[in-house]
Design a protein around this motif. Structure first.
Motif, PDB file in Angstrom:
ATOM      1  N   VAL A   1       2.056  -0.500  -4.537  1.00 42.28           N
ATOM      2  CA  VAL A   1       2.485  -1.560  -3.617  1.00 42.28           C
ATOM      3  C   VAL A   1       2.516  -1.017  -2.190  1.00 42.28           C
ATOM      4  O   VAL A   1       2.032  -1.673  -1.248  1.00 42.28           O
ATOM      5  CB  VAL A   1       3.865  -2.133  -4.027  1.00 42.28           C
ATOM      6  CG1 VAL A   1       4.422  -3.035  -2.944  1.00 42.28           C
ATOM      7  CG2 VAL A   1       3.766  -2.871  -5.346  1.00 42.28           C
ATOM      8  N   LEU A   2       3.063   0.170  -2.025  1.00 42.24           N
ATOM      9  CA  LEU A   2       3.125   0.782  -0.690  1.00 42.24           C
ATOM     10  C   LEU A   2       1.734   1.044  -0.117  1.00 42.24           C
ATOM     11  O   LEU A   2       1.499   0.847   1.071  1.00 42.24           O
ATOM     12  CB  LEU A   2       3.908   2.089  -0.735  1.00 42.24           C
ATOM     13  CG  LEU A   2       5.421   1.972  -0.640  1.00 42.24           C
ATOM     14  CD1 LEU A   2       6.065   3.353  -0.739  1.00 42.24           C
ATOM     15  CD2 LEU A   2       5.851   1.303   0.637  1.00 42.24           C
ATOM     16  N   SER A   3       0.818   1.490  -0.944  1.00 45.33           N
ATOM     17  CA  SER A   3      -0.528   1.771  -0.436  1.00 45.33           C
ATOM     18  C   SER A   3      -1.219   0.484   0.001  1.00 45.33           C
ATOM     19  O   SER A   3      -1.976   0.478   0.975  1.00 45.33           O
ATOM     20  CB  SER A   3      -1.365   2.526  -1.467  1.00 45.33           C
ATOM     21  OG  SER A   3      -1.619   1.712  -2.590  1.00 45.33           O
TER      22      SER A   3
ATOM     23  N   THR B   1      -2.220  -2.606   6.310  1.00 40.93           N
ATOM     24  CA  THR B   1      -1.932  -3.444   7.475  1.00 40.93           C
ATOM     25  C   THR B   1      -0.678  -3.022   8.223  1.00 40.93           C
ATOM     26  O   THR B   1      -0.532  -3.322   9.406  1.00 40.93           O
ATOM     27  CB  THR B   1      -1.782  -4.920   7.056  1.00 40.93           C
ATOM     28  OG1 THR B   1      -0.748  -5.014   6.078  1.00 40.93           O
ATOM     29  CG2 THR B   1      -3.091  -5.459   6.491  1.00 40.93           C
ATOM     30  N   GLU B   2       0.231  -2.359   7.558  1.00 36.01           N
ATOM     31  CA  GLU B   2       1.502  -1.921   8.159  1.00 36.01           C
ATOM     32  C   GLU B   2       1.776  -0.461   7.825  1.00 36.01           C
ATOM     33  O   GLU B   2       2.692  -0.135   7.069  1.00 36.01           O
ATOM     34  CB  GLU B   2       2.658  -2.794   7.633  1.00 36.01           C
ATOM     35  CG  GLU B   2       2.557  -4.258   7.967  1.00 36.01           C
ATOM     36  CD  GLU B   2       2.793  -4.530   9.444  1.00 36.01           C
ATOM     37  OE1 GLU B   2       3.462  -3.714  10.118  1.00 36.01           O
ATOM     38  OE2 GLU B   2       2.301  -5.558   9.926  1.00 36.01           O
TER      39      GLU B   2
ATOM     40  N   ALA C   1       5.451   0.895   8.584  1.00 29.22           N
ATOM     41  CA  ALA C   1       6.457   0.326   7.678  1.00 29.22           C
ATOM     42  C   ALA C   1       6.324   0.952   6.287  1.00 29.22           C
ATOM     43  O   ALA C   1       7.330   1.262   5.636  1.00 29.22           O
ATOM     44  CB  ALA C   1       6.303  -1.188   7.596  1.00 29.22           C
ATOM     45  N   ALA C   2       5.086   1.151   5.831  1.00 33.14           N
ATOM     46  CA  ALA C   2       4.864   1.772   4.523  1.00 33.14           C
ATOM     47  C   ALA C   2       5.373   3.212   4.505  1.00 33.14           C
ATOM     48  O   ALA C   2       6.021   3.635   3.553  1.00 33.14           O
ATOM     49  CB  ALA C   2       3.385   1.722   4.153  1.00 33.14           C
ATOM     50  N   TYR C   3       5.098   3.949   5.578  1.00 31.90           N
ATOM     51  CA  TYR C   3       5.564   5.331   5.668  1.00 31.90           C
ATOM     52  C   TYR C   3       7.091   5.373   5.677  1.00 31.90           C
ATOM     53  O   TYR C   3       7.705   6.178   4.994  1.00 31.90           O
ATOM     54  CB  TYR C   3       5.006   6.007   6.925  1.00 31.90           C
ATOM     55  CG  TYR C   3       5.563   7.389   7.122  1.00 31.90           C
ATOM     56  CD1 TYR C   3       5.118   8.453   6.319  1.00 31.90           C
ATOM     57  CD2 TYR C   3       6.532   7.652   8.072  1.00 31.90           C
ATOM     58  CE1 TYR C   3       5.632   9.733   6.480  1.00 31.90           C
ATOM     59  CE2 TYR C   3       7.056   8.930   8.245  1.00 31.90           C
ATOM     60  CZ  TYR C   3       6.605   9.947   7.444  1.00 31.90           C
ATOM     61  OH  TYR C   3       7.121  11.209   7.612  1.00 31.90           O
ATOM     62  N   SER C   4       7.687   4.477   6.442  1.00 31.65           N
ATOM     63  CA  SER C   4       9.139   4.418   6.520  1.00 31.65           C
ATOM     64  C   SER C   4       9.749   4.072   5.154  1.00 31.65           C
ATOM     65  O   SER C   4      10.716   4.677   4.720  1.00 31.65           O
ATOM     66  CB  SER C   4       9.547   3.374   7.568  1.00 31.65           C
ATOM     67  OG  SER C   4      10.935   3.348   7.701  1.00 31.65           O
ATOM     68  N   ALA C   5       9.165   3.099   4.466  1.00 27.16           N
ATOM     69  CA  ALA C   5       9.641   2.726   3.129  1.00 27.16           C
ATOM     70  C   ALA C   5       9.494   3.890   2.149  1.00 27.16           C
ATOM     71  O   ALA C   5      10.357   4.137   1.312  1.00 27.16           O
ATOM     72  CB  ALA C   5       8.887   1.498   2.613  1.00 27.16           C
TER      73      ALA C   5
END
Length: 141
Positions: free
Chosen positions: A121-123, A128-129, A132-136
């Motif tokens: 899901v994160l990948s 596009t974000e 935000a993905a790195y932070s999550a």
């Protein structure tokens, strides 16, 4: 937490190792005991008897006795009237698992599968974000 600790310390005196030969540990409102099945039965009886006087009511639906396979029948017999679940396979306990190698392997397999799904899901998000993905990933996963 502090209030649970104070209350449970009184209860732990009543169900102490000297009285039951059960090694025990408490975390918040959870108690765990380890020892011989007959001693655990005594410990459970003392817990049920003394707990309510200080406001601690053991929840039998969440209480699980994990035994070695050769002691399963004895455990079922001794705890038959208690409502305690008796298992010879294993059970999750405080974020880990206690039990057979098969039970441990199944637990790890489920955890890894869940992690793989979350990284997937994160990948997808990262396309596009990325920030935000790195932070999550760093703060949530």
């Amino acid at each position: 937490m502090a209030m649970y600790a104070l209350g449970l310390s009184v209860l732990q005196e009543e169900i102490s190792y000297e009285k039951t030969q059960v090694k025990q540990v408490a975390y918040a409102d959870d108690l765990t005991g380890a020892g011989k099945i007959t001693e655990l039965r005594k410990w459970w009886a003392l817990l049920k008897e003394n707990g309510p006087t200080i406001g601690y009511t053991p929840n039998t639906t969440k209480s699980i006795l994990i035994v070695k396979p050769e002691h399963y029948e004895n455990g079922v017999q001794l705890f038959s009237d208690s409502g305690v679940i008796v298992t010879k396979d294993g059970q999750r306990h405080l974020g880990a698992v206690i039990g057979t190698e098969e039970c441990k392997a199944k637990y790890v397999e489920e955890k890894v599968s869940e992690l793989v799904k979350e990284v997937g899901v994160l990948s997808g998000m990262a396309k596009t974000e990325p920030h935000a993905a790195y932070s999550a990933f760093t703060h949530g996963l």
